[in-house]
Design an enzyme around this catalytic site. Structure first.
Site, PDB file in Angstrom:
ATOM      1  N   LYS A  19       0.930  -1.136  -0.104  1.00 59.98           N
ATOM      2  CA  LYS A  19      -0.041  -0.017   0.014  1.00 59.98           C
ATOM      3  C   LYS A  19       0.866   1.219  -0.001  1.00 59.98           C
ATOM      4  CE  LYS A  19      -1.803   2.874   3.369  1.00 59.98           C
ATOM      5  NZ  LYS A  19      -2.075   4.115   2.582  1.00 59.98           N
ATOM      6  N   GLU A  76       9.928   1.776  10.461  1.00 60.36           N
ATOM      7  CA  GLU A  76      10.822   2.702  10.122  1.00 60.36           C
ATOM      8  C   GLU A  76       9.881   4.264  10.650  1.00 60.36           C
ATOM      9  OE1 GLU A  76      13.948   2.714   9.313  1.00 60.36           O
ATOM     10  OE2 GLU A  76      13.825   0.593   9.076  1.00 60.36           O
ATOM     11  N   CYS A 131      12.566  11.767   7.217  1.00 56.84           N
ATOM     12  CA  CYS A 131      12.703  11.083   8.513  1.00 56.84           C
ATOM     13  C   CYS A 131      13.789  11.491   9.291  1.00 56.84           C
ATOM     14  CB  CYS A 131      12.316   9.691   8.489  1.00 56.84           C
ATOM     15  SG  CYS A 131      13.387   9.019   7.323  1.00 56.84           S
ATOM     16  N   GLU A 183       8.301  16.140  16.029  1.00 55.97           N
ATOM     17  CA  GLU A 183       8.789  16.208  14.641  1.00 55.97           C
ATOM     18  C   GLU A 183       7.889  17.065  13.672  1.00 55.97           C
ATOM     19  OE1 GLU A 183       7.777  12.509  12.093  1.00 55.97           O
ATOM     20  OE2 GLU A 183       9.675  12.655  11.447  1.00 55.97           O
TER      21      GLU A 183
END
Ligand code: NAD
Length: 491
Positions: A175, A250, A284, A385
């Site tokens: 996906k 991750e 990231c 973040e």
């Protein structure tokens, strides 16, 4: 829109069971660029059924490594030939400057070739055990692997998962992000062209809570590999408890980039820019916290701001563009909100801070590259973040202070150190609680080396041989070389 892009399930291009669709938006101008079918949990179940059948009944489990390698090499060759088309599509869908999309396609091709090559290399071990027994360990495919990826590197994140999983002999249900599915759809066209057997590679389009959740929870998915936010990773872990799936995650980061006074000044400034503003900060491993030694604090900021103001923000397809739009209106508003939070928390804004409203860019989701200084560790813009072009700068006194500040985070994905003192560089890196580190550089990624995080940045590793092993089970085989009764029980 005439064409509705379809999913690829059991060797067929299909519309979703309930007929719903989703519009895909170009973040550079807010316009609809494609309409795609919107998958359901039932579509996932069909894909999983096909993947399970392909693995156990149709013989994929017995395919030779050399055959899998051949298919992956062919995919790499076609992708390389279609580089221009894939790069442009990625830029239209994601917004990133064309040169970054080209880089991603090159990297994807190299990753496919790396894992195609690895498939036929030795795997496993033998052990010297007692009892006149030959003991060995072999690595085998896990079975059906579910994969869920984000929007920041749509093609590259797909390949990071698909290449090792296929090389290792699994079947897959994949996906992409619902925001950026277009290069994944084109990639599956290549999979069809090279002739993967029915059911081996399946593409399901749709939202995280519906399609993603079903992949993570489905009882016949043996492993789920996920890249995305930490909160989503937590929910995927919970869903994966259904059948004790293998998982690799991750996740997010808030990575420190530490610059000592003895570093090569211009190199450190240049990398500090690259660390945070490449891909609009939507990386990231972005160096979103810049830690500066106090003696160079003012001088470094002055030069960094001077360089930041020159960054050319524009539409990704314009070859002169250095920074593009962020991914969506919703994400833009989230970033702008963080900028407001930073101001209210008392951080000093020295550069950027606004949406760009020029005539050319006003319909897209463009934000000025933004820098906050005089931040403190308790501020949300230092801890959370933001995933956008927003840098938080921290000042440190000495080596111990730098290490303390660097590790003061729930995340542990990446980190960089700039100094010309190599012993100091090694001391700092040794104490940094992060999975990916650089000395006198920031960001380069290698297919050969493992990628992943400490702490809440994830579980497991991608890339390299460790990334391959994430898609394998370990089987112990003990061969008795002295065939006679064990005589544990008396006659
Ligand atoms: P996200 O977590 O919102 O979405 C990622 C994927 O998960 C999407 O495909 C989404 O549809 C799906 N998803 C959402 N909710 C789900 C659920 N409940 N169950 C199953 N699937 C679900 O992340 P994003 O906004 O697309 O990407 C940004 C995040 O990705 C950032 O936090 C970034 O740090 C992280 N990221 C990490 C790495 C890494 O290698 N560590 C690489 C790239 C991005």
């Amino acid at each position: 829109m005439d064409t509705i892009f379809k999913m690829y399930i059991d060797g067929q291009w299909t519309l979703s069971i309930n007929g719903e669709t989703r519009n895909i938006i170009n973040p550079a101008d807010g316009k609809i660029i494609a309409t795609v079918t919107e998958g359901t949990a039932e579509d996932v179940r069909e894909a999983v059924k096909a993947a399970k059948r392909a693995f156990y009944e149709d013989g994929w489990m017995e395919t030779l490594a050399v055959e899998r390698a051949k298919l992956l090499f062919e995919v790499a060759d076609i992708l390389e030939k279609r580089k221009k088309e894939f790069s442009e599509l990625e830029t239209i869908d994601n917004g990133k400057p064309l040169r970054e999309s080209e880089f991603d396609v090159n990297d994807a091709v190299a990753c496919l070739r790396y894992y195609a090559g690895l498939a036929t290399k030795p795997h496993g071990m033998t052990y010297d055990v007692p009892d006149n027994t030959q003991a060995m360990v072999v690595r085998e495919a896990i079975g059906v692997c579910g994969m869920i990826v984000p929007w920041n590197y749509p093609l590259l994140m797909s390949i990071w998962k698909l290449a090792p999983a296929i090389a290792a002999g699994n079947t897959v249900v994949f996906k992409p992000s619902e925001i950026t599915p277009l290069t994944a759809i084109k990639l599956f066209e290549i999979f069809e062209e090279v002739g993967f057997p029915k059911g081996v590679v399946n593409l399901v389009l749709g939202s995280g809570p519906v399609v993603g959740h079903e992949i993570a929870a489905n009882m016949d998915v043996d492993k789920v590999a996920f890249t995305g936010g930490t909160a989503t990773g937590r929910s995927i872990m919970q869903s994966a408890t259904s059948n004790i799936k293998k998982i690799s995650l991750e996740l997010g980061g808030k990575s420190p980039n530490i610059v000592f006074a003895d570093a090569d000044f211009e190199t450190a400034v240049d990398y500090a820019l690259f660390a945070i503003f490449c891909n609009q900060g939507q990386v990231c491993s972005a160096g979103s916290r810049l830690l500066l030694e106090q003696s160079i604090y003012d001088k470094f900021i002055e030069r960094l701001v001077e360089r930041t103001k020159k960054i050319k923000v524009g539409k990704g397809l314009d070859p002169s563009t250095e920074m593009g739009p962020v991914i969506s209106e919703q994400h833009m508003n989230k970033i702008l909100n963080y900028i407001e939070i930073g101001k209210k928390e008392g951080a000093k804004l020295v550069c950027g801070g606004n949406r760009i409203f020029t005539e050319e860019l006003k319909d897209g989701y463009f934000i000025e590259p933004t820098i906050f200084i005089d931040t403190t560790p308790d501020m949300r813009i230092v801890q959370e973040e933001i995933f956008g072009p927003v840098l938080a700068i921290q000042k440190f006194k000495d080596e111990a202070d730098a290490i303390h500040l660097a590790n003061d985070s729930i995340y542990g994905l990446a980190g960089g150190v700039f100094t010309n003192n190599s012993a100091k560089a090694h001391r700092v890196i040794k104490k940094l609680r992060a999975g990916i580190t650089w000395i006198n550089a920031y960001h380069p990624t290698y297919n050969e080396a493992p990628w992943g995080g400490y702490k809440q940045s994830g579980i497991g590793r991608e890339l390299g041989t460790l990334g391959y092993e994430e898609y394998t089970e370990v089987k112990q085989i003990n061969i008795n070389l002295d065939i006679k009764p064990v005589e544990w029980f008396s006659e």
